[in-house]
Write an enzyme that holds these catalytic residues in place. Structure first.
Site, PDB file in Angstrom:
ATOM      1  N   PRO A  87      29.330  25.200  28.305  1.00  0.00           N
ATOM      2  CA  PRO A  87      28.393  24.132  27.946  1.00  0.00           C
ATOM      3  C   PRO A  87      28.980  23.031  27.069  1.00  0.00           C
ATOM      4  O   PRO A  87      29.717  23.303  26.105  1.00  0.00           O
ATOM      5  CB  PRO A  87      27.273  24.893  27.218  1.00  0.00           C
ATOM      6  N   CYS A  88      28.605  21.790  27.400  1.00  0.00           N
ATOM      7  CA  CYS A  88      29.129  20.615  26.711  1.00  0.00           C
ATOM      8  C   CYS A  88      28.323  20.166  25.489  1.00  0.00           C
ATOM      9  O   CYS A  88      28.900  19.568  24.565  1.00  0.00           O
ATOM     10  CB  CYS A  88      29.203  19.442  27.692  1.00  0.00           C
ATOM     11  N   PRO A  89      26.988  20.382  25.447  1.00  0.00           N
ATOM     12  CA  PRO A  89      26.200  19.833  24.336  1.00  0.00           C
ATOM     13  C   PRO A  89      26.708  20.141  22.929  1.00  0.00           C
ATOM     14  O   PRO A  89      26.564  19.290  22.042  1.00  0.00           O
ATOM     15  CB  PRO A  89      24.804  20.434  24.582  1.00  0.00           C
TER      16      PRO A  89
END
Length: 430
Positions: A87-89
């Site tokens: 995940p990037c967030p």
């Protein structure tokens, strides 16, 4: 094309790969083209999981990748490549950059997974935000931990536009290999093709006879901004935040949504009414080629999110090809120090992590020999404190000492709060 027919495509002389957080298959397709064959793909989202099943006969495990009920990592010990786009967030500049404090962060966990699965190589990609000074200590911990596990690791910021994709899309990629292979690893060389949004999409914009298709292509004569997949928490299918929409508008594209159809013959001039992109157009801009014949499951919003969050297949193919060349020893051997020229990402973290107990600020400054002043040291400690426990003691007679404590992130703890978060918010986790 039927899913059964699609699944007949098999690489020759391939290496095995397990891919975590596989999404809609952008990285998977690129790695397949590079010569890797999937032993398993793990993905949380039900639509992306269905997309993978619809296009290949890979084994797909659907669910939380860090939940033991989803799959058994130990069963894949010795796989050639462990890959993924965690995940990037937690690292996105557009977000709060909570890093290790973000329940969605799986980067540090993926490193521990490497210790369990013992792959020949590791490849993880994420957003450019992870390359910023804010996460210097986080990156340093990753490199140090991989070294403990017997890997030589390096990071590189790659732009999709350098690999035949008509958008910028910078991605921060980590590659780690065993020492014998690492000396043969070369990052892929940029090879810009000059493709623009206009040249890539002109035939689709003109497919219903739009009289202004040529004029639109001239307006769109540049590389596009990074496509944004969007969050499940809010909003539908559009091309990103306000600044991104303005950039798309300069290319003659209405970024406020995704169209169901391409412009009809008598649609107005793009200067007056800019067209919206279709799902097919977005997929092509993300690097899926027509000959890939890749189908996306779900409705328009689900399809767009899968495509917008993907790792472009051509970039994955380029990195995968470099890893395979290192395995095959078909490239020039290099001295290992050349592979890790940027291995010191946070010297202050290195000092803290190598010190037994507390260390005075004055001593840190002396070790750094003028590279940073006291205010700079305090700013770096503040950044480090977001991902690590740091005991800061102000002494009565003057002076401050720092002592590095535990890493705050998820590394596989069974009692970590991220499990409850994922269980309660699975449908909203992007």
């Amino acid at each position: 094309m039927s899913a059964a027919h699609k699944s007949e495509k098999k690489p020759t002389n391939s290496y095995s790969v397990v891919e975590i957080c596989a999404g809609a298959g952008g990285q998977a397709l690129g790695l397949e083209k590079a010569g890797f064959e999937h032993s398993l793909a793990v993905e949380l989202d039900k639509f992306a999981s269905q997309t993978l099943r619809d296009n290949r006969d890979w084994e797909v495990a659907e669910g939380d990748v860090a939940n033991r009920s989803t799959w058994n990592p130990g069963a894949y010990e010795g796989v050639d490549l462990l890959a993924g786009g965690v995940p990037c967030p937690p690292f996105s500049i557009a977000g709060k950059q909570l890093g290790a404090s973000d329940e969605r962060d799986l980067f540090a966990w993926a490193i521990e997974l490497t210790g369990v699965m013992k792959p020949r190589a590791l490849m993880l990609e994420n957003v450019r935000g992870l390359s910023t000074p804010r996460f210097g200590a986080y990156r340093q911990r990753i490199l140090d931990r991989l070294a403990e596990l017997g890997y030589v690791a390096d990071w590189q910021l790659l732009h999709a536009s350098d690999f035949g994709v008509a958008q910028l899309r910078p991605r921060f990629v980590l590659v780690a290999l065993r020492e014998d292979d690492a000396s043969y690893f070369h990052w892929p060389v940029a090879s810009p093709t000059g493709l623009t949004v206009g040249t890539v999409l002109h035939d689709l914009m003109a497919s219903r006879g739009w009289v202004y298709a040529d004029a639109w292509a001239e307006m769109a004569n540049d590389i596009g901004p990074t496509l944004v997949g969007g969050s499940k928490k809010h909003g539908g299918a559009d091309l990103g935040p306000t600044r991104a929409k303005r950039a798309w508008l300069e290319l003659g594209v209405d970024g406020k949504g995704i169209a169901n159809e391409v412009p009809e013959r008598r649609a107005r001039h793009p200067k007056n009414v800019p067209p919206k992109l279709t799902i097919e157009m977005v997929a092509r801009l993300q690097g899926w080629a027509d000959e890939d014949e890749w189908d996306f499951a779900g409705g328009k919003t689900a399809k767009y999110r899968q495509i917008g969050n993907a790792f472009p297949p051509p970039v994955a193919q380029a990195v995968g090809t470099s890893i395979k060349a290192a395995f095959d020893k078909t490239v020039e051997k290099r001295d290992l120090p050349e592979l890790a020229t940027a291995s010191v990402h946070d010297p202050i973290y290195q000092i803290l992590s190598s010190t037994d107990g507390a260390i005075a600020a004055e001593k840190i400054l002396a070790i750094l020999n003028g590279a940073v002043d006291l205010s700079g040291l305090e700013r770096r400690i503040a950044h480090i404190s977001r991902d690590f426990a740091v005991d800061i003691a102000v002494h009565p007679k003057g002076g401050v000492t720092y002592e590095l404590g535990n890493f705050k992130g998820f590394t596989g703890q069974e009692d970590h709060h991220r499990h409850d978060y994922i269980a309660a918010n699975r449908s909203r986790v992007s």
